[in-house]
Scaffold this motif. Sequence first.
Motif, PDB file in Angstrom:
ATOM      1  N   SER A  16       0.818  -1.205   0.000  1.00 53.70           N
ATOM      2  CA  SER A  16       0.000   0.000   0.000  1.00 53.70           C
ATOM      3  C   SER A  16       0.853   1.257   0.000  1.00 53.70           C
ATOM      4  CB  SER A  16      -0.945   0.015   1.199  1.00 53.70           C
ATOM      5  OG  SER A  16      -0.206   0.098   2.398  1.00 53.70           O
ATOM      6  N   ALA A  31      -4.893  -5.524  -4.175  1.00 52.51           N
ATOM      7  CA  ALA A  31      -5.674  -6.737  -3.885  1.00 52.51           C
ATOM      8  C   ALA A  31      -5.636  -7.617  -5.137  1.00 52.51           C
ATOM      9  CB  ALA A  31      -7.113  -6.375  -3.534  1.00 52.51           C
ATOM     10  N   ASP A  33      -6.833  -9.791  -8.025  1.00 54.84           N
ATOM     11  CA  ASP A  33      -8.067  -9.908  -8.799  1.00 54.84           C
ATOM     12  C   ASP A  33      -8.499 -11.370  -8.753  1.00 54.84           C
ATOM     13  OD1 ASP A  33     -10.057  -9.969 -10.812  1.00 54.84           O
ATOM     14  OD2 ASP A  33      -9.054  -8.370 -11.906  1.00 54.84           O
ATOM     15  N   VAL A  93      -7.218  -0.540  -4.696  1.00 51.95           N
ATOM     16  CA  VAL A  93      -8.397  -0.239  -3.881  1.00 51.95           C
ATOM     17  C   VAL A  93      -8.039   0.880  -2.909  1.00 51.95           C
ATOM     18  CG1 VAL A  93     -10.116  -1.172  -2.295  1.00 51.95           C
ATOM     19  CG2 VAL A  93      -9.114  -2.657  -4.053  1.00 51.95           C
ATOM     20  N   SER A  95      -9.049   3.212   0.308  1.00 52.37           N
ATOM     21  CA  SER A  95      -9.900   3.386   1.484  1.00 52.37           C
ATOM     22  C   SER A  95      -9.677   4.803   2.002  1.00 52.37           C
ATOM     23  CB  SER A  95      -9.565   2.362   2.567  1.00 52.37           C
ATOM     24  OG  SER A  95      -8.251   2.552   3.036  1.00 52.37           O
ATOM     25  N   ASP A 104     -14.841   4.516   4.537  1.00 48.04           N
ATOM     26  CA  ASP A 104     -15.172   3.574   3.458  1.00 48.04           C
ATOM     27  C   ASP A 104     -13.910   2.789   3.113  1.00 48.04           C
ATOM     28  OD1 ASP A 104     -15.976   2.266   1.047  1.00 48.04           O
ATOM     29  OD2 ASP A 104     -17.441   3.847   0.695  1.00 48.04           O
ATOM     30  N   ALA A 105     -13.979   1.475   3.288  1.00 47.85           N
ATOM     31  CA  ALA A 105     -12.823   0.616   3.004  1.00 47.85           C
ATOM     32  C   ALA A 105     -12.634   0.381   1.515  1.00 47.85           C
ATOM     33  CB  ALA A 105     -12.971  -0.724   3.717  1.00 47.85           C
ATOM     34  N   ASP A 106     -13.658   0.674   0.721  1.00 44.88           N
ATOM     35  CA  ASP A 106     -13.602   0.496  -0.738  1.00 44.88           C
ATOM     36  C   ASP A 106     -14.191   1.748  -1.390  1.00 44.88           C
ATOM     37  OD1 ASP A 106     -13.418  -0.467  -3.300  1.00 44.88           O
ATOM     38  OD2 ASP A 106     -14.847  -2.096  -3.031  1.00 44.88           O
ATOM     39  N   SER A 109     -11.981   1.959  -6.707  1.00 45.14           N
ATOM     40  CA  SER A 109     -11.096   0.862  -7.105  1.00 45.14           C
ATOM     41  C   SER A 109     -11.060   0.712  -8.614  1.00 45.14           C
ATOM     42  CB  SER A 109     -11.530  -0.459  -6.460  1.00 45.14           C
ATOM     43  OG  SER A 109     -12.817  -0.828  -6.890  1.00 45.14           O
ATOM     44  N   TRP A 111      -9.793  -2.506 -11.339  1.00 38.70           N
ATOM     45  CA  TRP A 111      -9.405  -3.921 -11.356  1.00 38.70           C
ATOM     46  C   TRP A 111      -8.859  -4.339 -12.715  1.00 38.70           C
ATOM     47  CZ3 TRP A 111      -9.354  -6.656  -6.941  1.00 38.70           C
ATOM     48  CH2 TRP A 111      -9.995  -6.075  -5.856  1.00 38.70           C
ATOM     49  N   ALA A 136     -12.325   8.776  -4.359  1.00 34.47           N
ATOM     50  CA  ALA A 136     -12.242   8.347  -2.957  1.00 34.47           C
ATOM     51  C   ALA A 136     -12.488   9.521  -2.016  1.00 34.47           C
ATOM     52  CB  ALA A 136     -10.872   7.723  -2.682  1.00 34.47           C
ATOM     53  N   THR A 139     -16.174  10.313  -1.918  1.00 38.30           N
ATOM     54  CA  THR A 139     -16.853   9.290  -1.123  1.00 38.30           C
ATOM     55  C   THR A 139     -16.656   9.548   0.367  1.00 38.30           C
ATOM     56  OG1 THR A 139     -16.627   7.654  -2.881  1.00 38.30           O
ATOM     57  CG2 THR A 139     -16.978   6.802  -0.671  1.00 38.30           C
TER      58      THR A 139
END
Length: 158
Positions: A16, A31, A33, A93, A95, A104-106, A109, A111, A136, A139
């Motif tokens: 990260s 993360a 896929d 991703v 957060s 918000d953890a997501d 994102s 992919w 982000a 959000t």
Amino acid sequence: MAFTERFSDFICEGDSITCEVAGFKIVARIARDDCPDAPDERQDGFWPSLYKDAPGFIGPGSNHRRRFADAQARAEAVMEAWRKDEWFYCGVVLSIALEGVILDADAASLWGIETNYPYGDNAYLTEAAQELLPEALATGIAAARRLCAALDTSPARA
């Protein structure tokens, strides 16, 4: 508003980078896929072709057989590295947290990004995090406003 850290040239799942914007802490993490499709199933034109109407057409011109052989060898090397799990597809991703509270953890994102891809340096991972940063942040601001409104006990709200 920007990440000053960069993802490294070799990435592991969970790596990260972080930044702070307007009091919000934003973490971009890698993360894996979960789509199991192989590269040649995900990408039209993965395999080179000598046929002009086919995806992967290497183009006309001199030395087309040599260019085709080189492209074929490169595609085979990429597939072999993928089979050995030397590279993988991931998501970046983001957060967002405020005062240590994860809002918000997501929050945003992207992919299907190639990670540790042969002949690559993972620079695109940081670029993707940069591009996702405004989403982000929006959000996080919306989540903070909802929390503040829910906690507002002033007489006007009663």
